[in-house]
Design a protein around this motif. Structure first.
Motif, PDB file in Angstrom:
ATOM      1  N   PRO A 106       0.819  -1.229   0.000  1.00 52.06           N
ATOM      2  CA  PRO A 106       0.000   0.000   0.000  1.00 52.06           C
ATOM      3  C   PRO A 106       0.848   1.272   0.000  1.00 52.06           C
ATOM      4  N   TRP A 107       1.971   1.246   0.713  1.00 52.00           N
ATOM      5  CA  TRP A 107       2.868   2.408   0.727  1.00 52.00           C
ATOM      6  C   TRP A 107       3.388   2.692  -0.677  1.00 52.00           C
ATOM      7  N   LEU A 108       3.817   1.643  -1.386  1.00 51.42           N
ATOM      8  CA  LEU A 108       4.328   1.819  -2.742  1.00 51.42           C
ATOM      9  C   LEU A 108       3.236   2.358  -3.664  1.00 51.42           C
ATOM     10  N   ALA A 109       2.016   1.826  -3.528  1.00 53.82           N
ATOM     11  CA  ALA A 109       0.902   2.283  -4.368  1.00 53.82           C
ATOM     12  C   ALA A 109       0.656   3.773  -4.199  1.00 53.82           C
ATOM     13  N   PRO A 121       5.528  -0.767 -16.476  1.00 55.82           N
ATOM     14  CA  PRO A 121       5.110  -2.008 -15.819  1.00 55.82           C
ATOM     15  C   PRO A 121       5.598  -2.042 -14.373  1.00 55.82           C
ATOM     16  N   LEU A 122       4.734  -2.533 -13.501  1.00 52.75           N
ATOM     17  CA  LEU A 122       5.063  -2.779 -12.107  1.00 52.75           C
ATOM     18  C   LEU A 122       4.736  -4.244 -11.836  1.00 52.75           C
ATOM     19  N   VAL A 123       5.737  -4.986 -11.358  1.00 53.25           N
ATOM     20  CA  VAL A 123       5.569  -6.422 -11.113  1.00 53.25           C
ATOM     21  C   VAL A 123       5.784  -6.670  -9.627  1.00 53.25           C
ATOM     22  N   LEU A 124       4.786  -7.257  -8.989  1.00 52.64           N
ATOM     23  CA  LEU A 124       4.851  -7.549  -7.561  1.00 52.64           C
ATOM     24  C   LEU A 124       4.567  -9.026  -7.331  1.00 52.64           C
ATOM     25  N   THR A 125       5.297  -9.635  -6.426  1.00 54.69           N
ATOM     26  CA  THR A 125       4.970 -10.994  -5.996  1.00 54.69           C
ATOM     27  C   THR A 125       4.615 -10.939  -4.527  1.00 54.69           C
ATOM     28  N   MET A 126       3.693 -11.795  -4.120  1.00 58.22           N
ATOM     29  CA  MET A 126       3.292 -11.829  -2.714  1.00 58.22           C
ATOM     30  C   MET A 126       2.773 -13.206  -2.353  1.00 58.22           C
ATOM     31  N   LEU A 127       2.791 -13.479  -1.064  1.00 55.97           N
ATOM     32  CA  LEU A 127       2.388 -14.789  -0.561  1.00 55.97           C
ATOM     33  C   LEU A 127       1.051 -14.733   0.154  1.00 55.97           C
ATOM     34  N   PHE A 128       0.320 -13.684  -0.015  1.00 60.46           N
ATOM     35  CA  PHE A 128      -0.906 -13.505   0.753  1.00 60.46           C
ATOM     36  C   PHE A 128      -1.951 -12.865  -0.139  1.00 60.46           C
ATOM     37  N   ASP A 129      -3.150 -12.738   0.380  1.00 59.33           N
ATOM     38  CA  ASP A 129      -4.195 -12.070  -0.388  1.00 59.33           C
ATOM     39  C   ASP A 129      -3.769 -10.636  -0.702  1.00 59.33           C
ATOM     40  N   VAL A 130      -4.193 -10.164  -1.834  1.00 60.45           N
ATOM     41  CA  VAL A 130      -3.826  -8.829  -2.292  1.00 60.45           C
ATOM     42  C   VAL A 130      -4.517  -7.790  -1.412  1.00 60.45           C
ATOM     43  N   PRO A 131      -3.743  -6.910  -0.760  1.00 57.11           N
ATOM     44  CA  PRO A 131      -4.382  -5.901   0.090  1.00 57.11           C
ATOM     45  C   PRO A 131      -5.122  -4.862  -0.743  1.00 57.11           C
ATOM     46  N   ARG A 132      -6.288  -4.458  -0.317  1.00 57.36           N
ATOM     47  CA  ARG A 132      -7.121  -3.506  -1.039  1.00 57.36           C
ATOM     48  C   ARG A 132      -6.386  -2.204  -1.375  1.00 57.36           C
ATOM     49  N   PRO A 133      -5.589  -1.641  -0.456  1.00 53.35           N
ATOM     50  CA  PRO A 133      -4.907  -0.384  -0.811  1.00 53.35           C
ATOM     51  C   PRO A 133      -3.964  -0.513  -2.000  1.00 53.35           C
ATOM     52  N   LEU A 134      -3.546  -1.724  -2.329  1.00 51.40           N
ATOM     53  CA  LEU A 134      -2.675  -1.911  -3.481  1.00 51.40           C
ATOM     54  C   LEU A 134      -3.377  -1.479  -4.766  1.00 51.40           C
ATOM     55  N   LEU A 135      -4.669  -1.589  -4.795  1.00 53.91           N
ATOM     56  CA  LEU A 135      -5.416  -1.223  -5.997  1.00 53.91           C
ATOM     57  C   LEU A 135      -5.570   0.284  -6.157  1.00 53.91           C
ATOM     58  N   ASP A 136      -5.200   1.047  -5.156  1.00 53.71           N
ATOM     59  CA  ASP A 136      -5.289   2.509  -5.208  1.00 53.71           C
ATOM     60  C   ASP A 136      -3.946   3.100  -5.632  1.00 53.71           C
ATOM     61  N   ILE A 137      -3.450   2.657  -6.759  1.00 56.19           N
ATOM     62  CA  ILE A 137      -2.139   3.082  -7.231  1.00 56.19           C
ATOM     63  C   ILE A 137      -2.232   4.481  -7.824  1.00 56.19           C
ATOM     64  N   ARG A 138      -1.291   5.307  -7.421  1.00 61.15           N
ATOM     65  CA  ARG A 138      -1.214   6.667  -7.944  1.00 61.15           C
ATOM     66  C   ARG A 138      -0.066   6.736  -8.936  1.00 61.15           C
ATOM     67  N   SER A 139      -0.399   6.687 -10.209  1.00 59.47           N
ATOM     68  CA  SER A 139       0.610   6.794 -11.258  1.00 59.47           C
ATOM     69  C   SER A 139      -0.070   7.206 -12.554  1.00 59.47           C
ATOM     70  N   LYS A 140       0.496   8.209 -13.197  1.00 62.53           N
ATOM     71  CA  LYS A 140      -0.055   8.667 -14.482  1.00 62.53           C
ATOM     72  C   LYS A 140       0.509   7.871 -15.650  1.00 62.53           C
ATOM     73  N   THR A 141       1.620   7.151 -15.419  1.00 67.21           N
ATOM     74  CA  THR A 141       2.290   6.468 -16.521  1.00 67.21           C
ATOM     75  C   THR A 141       2.154   4.949 -16.476  1.00 67.21           C
ATOM     76  N   LEU A 142       1.693   4.388 -15.354  1.00 65.64           N
ATOM     77  CA  LEU A 142       1.607   2.936 -15.220  1.00 65.64           C
ATOM     78  C   LEU A 142       0.657   2.353 -16.263  1.00 65.64           C
ATOM     79  N   ARG A 143       1.187   1.410 -17.058  1.00 63.55           N
ATOM     80  CA  ARG A 143       0.373   0.782 -18.103  1.00 63.55           C
ATOM     81  C   ARG A 143       0.053  -0.669 -17.782  1.00 63.55           C
ATOM     82  N   TRP A 144       0.936  -1.343 -17.035  1.00 62.11           N
ATOM     83  CA  TRP A 144       0.748  -2.754 -16.712  1.00 62.11           C
ATOM     84  C   TRP A 144       1.022  -2.978 -15.239  1.00 62.11           C
ATOM     85  N   LEU A 145       0.153  -3.720 -14.591  1.00 57.46           N
ATOM     86  CA  LEU A 145       0.342  -4.143 -13.210  1.00 57.46           C
ATOM     87  C   LEU A 145       0.268  -5.659 -13.188  1.00 57.46           C
TER      88      LEU A 145
END
Length: 167
Positions: A106-109, A121-145
């Motif tokens: 969430p901090w990165l988002a 592109p932003l590539v993340l790996t995780m071992l747990f359910d995706v936290p909701r704040p991750l979906l609140d990404i602030r980026s004008k240039t991000l094309r792929w998650l």
């Protein structure tokens, strides 16, 4: 040296404790890809930020640190090298047995636009359910998650069930 004699990609593995880093500035004008293992106890990321000049760096992969402040280490590296990054990957527990602190995503988002203003592109790996704040990404240039989850998540907090995403 001719331009083609410089390395274009480097992977910095975990170093032995007590390593002394050279005081000189290191210029790597053609280096475009870098992988840093943040588990280094002697602060390679601090040294790299202070002494390395990487004007062509566009692809960065970070491996998590063991039991340390992974958010602080990631923040340090991104403040130093993030401004020109086009590609960022956080490999959580894949090439090492370490994992990023859960609050890093969430901090990165919320800080991505400032730290990596050109990221695509932003590539993340995780071992747990995706936290909701991750979906609140602030980026004008991000094309792929790309989110790589080791176990299929049962849900994303605050989002509809995954089954409904494909309908």
């Amino acid at each position: 040296l001719a331009r083609y004699d410089y390395p274009k990609s480097i992977h910095l593995p975990n170093a032995a404790p007590g390593v002394d880093y050279p005081e000189a500035t290191i210029n790597l004008p053609c280096l475009s890809e870098l992988t840093i293992d943040l588990s280094m106890r002697d602060g390679l990321q601090t040294y790299a930020c202070a002494r390395w000049r990487l004007p062509s760096l566009t692809h960065l992969t970070l491996l998590p640190g063991e039991g340390g402040d992974s958010r602080g280490a990631v923040a340090q590296v991104l403040k130093c090298f993030g401004v020109r990054l086009l590609y960022l990957q956080l490999l959580d527990g894949t090439l090492s047995e370490s994992f990023f602190d859960i609050d890093i995503f969430p901090w990165l988002a919320s800080n991505l636009d400032t730290l990596c203003p050109e990221i695509q592109p932003l590539v993340l790996t995780m071992l747990f359910d995706v936290p909701r704040p991750l979906l609140d990404i602030r980026s004008k240039t991000l094309r792929w998650l790309d989110i790589w989850v080791y176990q299929l998540p049962t849900s994303i907090q605050g989002a509809p069930p995954i089954k409904e995403w494909t309908q």
